[in-house]
Design a protein around this motif. Structure first.
Motif, short mmCIF file in Angstrom:
data_model
loop_
_atom_site.label_atom_id
_atom_site.label_comp_id
_atom_site.label_asym_id
_atom_site.label_seq_id
_atom_site.Cartn_x
_atom_site.Cartn_y
_atom_site.Cartn_z
N ARG A 48 0.92 -1.22 0.03
CA ARG A 48 0.09 0.18 -0.02
C ARG A 48 0.87 1.11 0.13
O ARG A 48 2.04 1.10 0.19
N LYS A 77 -11.49 0.15 -1.05
CA LYS A 77 -11.98 0.03 -2.28
C LYS A 77 -13.34 -0.74 -2.16
O LYS A 77 -13.80 -0.99 -1.18
N TYR A 82 -7.85 -2.42 1.31
CA TYR A 82 -7.37 -0.92 1.15
C TYR A 82 -6.83 -0.63 -0.20
O TYR A 82 -6.24 -1.57 -0.87
N ASP A 83 -6.85 0.33 -0.70
CA ASP A 83 -6.41 0.78 -2.05
C ASP A 83 -5.04 0.97 -2.24
O ASP A 83 -4.25 1.35 -1.13
N HIS A 86 -3.46 4.66 -3.93
CA HIS A 86 -3.95 6.03 -3.72
C HIS A 86 -3.84 6.58 -2.34
O HIS A 86 -4.00 5.41 -1.33
N CYS A 120 1.71 -0.49 -9.14
CA CYS A 120 0.88 0.65 -9.88
C CYS A 120 1.13 1.03 -10.98
O CYS A 120 0.98 0.27 -12.16
#
Length: 548
Positions: A48, A77, A82-83, A86, A120
């Motif tokens: 993350r 999300k 957890y995203d 971002h 990412c």
């Protein structure tokens, strides 16, 4: 006494060849360690964004205050997770991308993905590293094939071992992603080049009734390497530590193999180097206690000079050999695509990555032993059966992935998929040495290099097919597309194999002329030949072979 007849005679097989088998199988252990290491070295892990201003941030929650900060900055999300890419702008609902991350260390201390932040918007660079690595295997397959036919099997293998250690050690100290990708390209090239050459030498030093066992022994070395890698990777969780260990393992091979490994006498004869071949026969006589072989009366009635001068011009005008190369190349393409797609993606399977890799190696061992038993029936029928069973199993699993309820029945899909993996592992091994038996000695390694290059293309295609669900979410059959495609190609490979010659227990061709005659006389499922027909200038009086 005809020297080629001595080399083909099963009675001359013994301790000397067993030693060479062991040496070459050990080389394949090393090949597997380097070529499969990417499973651990470049593994992806959970991550993350790093919380702004928190230098000691970790992926694992350190306490309630840390958990509160995570909830404040990291958005959720739609699936409740957890995203990863971002951050939430303070006191707003707006999101922004981040450029620093924290990774879980529960499985790996670090990998190239975590060190170079290949996540990412940089995820494509990780895929690029894999594609470039496969491109190295492609280049090495072609280049080393030509080098081996020119310099010899022993020189090529030893040069490959030395370069293997140099590039593996250099990767350990790679300062950036560019250097890592470049060095992995070079390592892949020398590893696959050495592998193909080692396999060719194994086939050439074995009499017809031992070729099947020799190929299985060499490939068992690969399976052992996969199994050992699981233990080494489990002990060394950092990618640089693992890479250093693999580089050091090469050192004993470099220090001993030049004196232990012998050149292929068949290759020497094809180059007109008769005296050197005689010296190897004398060594075989000494180690195997062959009192009835008179090395002072050896002759070579075949024209070595003619064979040595053979070139691709003769091959290109032979429709038979061109067809064999194309069919074999397609078989290698399918085998590699299926193997890499089903076996090397262990990180995407449910469960522990080390256990999954270990199970994959064990499955390969069983596949090769079963292949050894089944090959009494010949190359062609066993290959067609394996690829047909594997193809049907994967197609069925593709439909089950889409239509079978997930609750409590996932084991059905896994079982059927493992049948497909079992079949493609055995089929890939079979087409490997079947191809070597079809090609002439004078150009065997070059032709195998073409086949291996086709296999590398299959390896590059396999991750693209496996990732179809990721970029085709709206496609109705996306989740089951990969096994369906793999299965369809396996069935096509089984169909094309009908046009290859059966080579079970038949002397390998020495020149282009022999290769043409081999294909002409062995078109069916059972090896047969008339009592007056010559193959490789050796008269065959039996009409059928029941030996392995």
């Amino acid at each position: 006494m005809e020297i080629r007849a001595v080399l083909r005679d099963p009675k001359t097989f013994g301790r000397q060849q067993h030693i060479q088998w062991l040496l070459l199988a050990s080389c394949n252990i090393l090949n597997a360690l380097h070529l499969v290491a990417s499973v651990f070295i470049s593994a992806s892990v959970d991550f993350r964004c790093q919380i702004p201003g928190l230098k000691n941030d970790t992926f694992a929650v350190q306490g309630w205050e840390h958990n509160s900060s995570i909830s404040q900055y990291i958005p959720l999300k739609s699936d409740g997770k957890y995203d990863s890419c971002h951050l939430r702008v303070t006191n707003t609902s707006q999101l922004e991308t981040c450029n620093s991350y924290v990774y879980t260390t529960s499985i790996f201390k670090d990998t190239t993905v975590t060190e170079f932040n290949l996540v990412c918007d940089k995820t494509a660079l990780s895929t690029l590293a894999g594609v470039v690595y496969m491109a190295g295997l492609f280049v090495g397959s072609i280049a080393f094939g030509a080098v081996s036919d020119k310099l010899g099997r022993k020189w090529t293998i030893y040069i490959g071992l030395c370069l293997q250690a140099v590039f593996a050690l250099s990767i350990r100290f790679a300062p950036n992603l560019e250097a890592f990708i470049s060095l992995r390209f070079l390592l892949g090239a020398v590893c696959i080049g050495g592998l193909v050459t080692q396999f060719t030498l194994m086939i050439e030093i074995s009499p017809p009734n031992r070729r099947t066992i020799s190929a299985i022994v060499q490939t068992l070395g690969w399976a052992v390497g996969v199994i050992l890698l699981s233990g080494i990777g489990f002990a060394l969780r950092g990618w640089r530590d693992l890479q250093l260990c693999l580089a050091c393992i090469s050192i004993p091979f470099i220090l001993t193999y030049w004196w232990l490994l012998t050149e292929s006498p068949t290759w020497l004869l094809s180059q007109g180097r008769f005296e050197e071949a005689v010296q190897i026969v004398k060594r075989i006589k000494e180690l195997n206690n062959l009192e009835d072989v008179d090395t002072e009366q050896l002759v070579d009635t075949e024209n070595e000079e003619t064979q040595a001068k053979e070139s691709w011009r003769k091959v290109l005008v032979s429709r038979t050999i061109i067809i064999n190369i194309l069919i074999n190349s397609f078989g290698w393409f399918v085998g590699s695509m299926g193997y890499y797609g089903l076996a090397l993606n262990v990180g995407n399977l449910v469960g522990d990555i080390y256990v999954n890799n270990l199970i994959g190696g064990i499955v390969e061992v069983f596949a090769y032993f079963l292949l050894l038993i089944c090959l009494k029936a010949g190359r062609k029928p066993v290959y067609i059966l394996l690829m047909s069973i594997g193809g049907v199993a994967l197609i069925v699993s593709g439909f089950l992935i889409v239509y079978l309820p997930e609750e409590g029945l996932s084991w059905v899909i896994v079982t059927i998929s493992m049948i497909g993996k079992f079949a493609v592992s055995a089929g890939f091994e079979l087409i490997y040495f079947w191809s070597a038996e079809v090609y002439p000695t004078s150009m065997r390694n070059s032709m195998l290099g073409i086949n291996s290059a086709a296999a590398r293309v299959g390896g590059m295609v396999s991750p693209v097919i496996a990732d179809i669900p990721k970029y085709s979410e709206n496609m109705p059959f996306a989740e089951g597309a990969a096994p369906l495609i793999f299965g369809a190609f396996m069935l096509m490979s089984a169909l094309s194999a009908f046009f290859l010659p059966e080579t079970n227990n038949i002397p390998i061709p020495e020149c282009v002329k022999d290769a043409n005659e081999l294909t002409y006389n062995y078109k069916g499922f059972k090896p047969y030949i008339s009592k007056t027909k010559l193959v490789g200038e050796v008269e065959m009086t039996s009409t059928k072979s029941n030996l392995l």
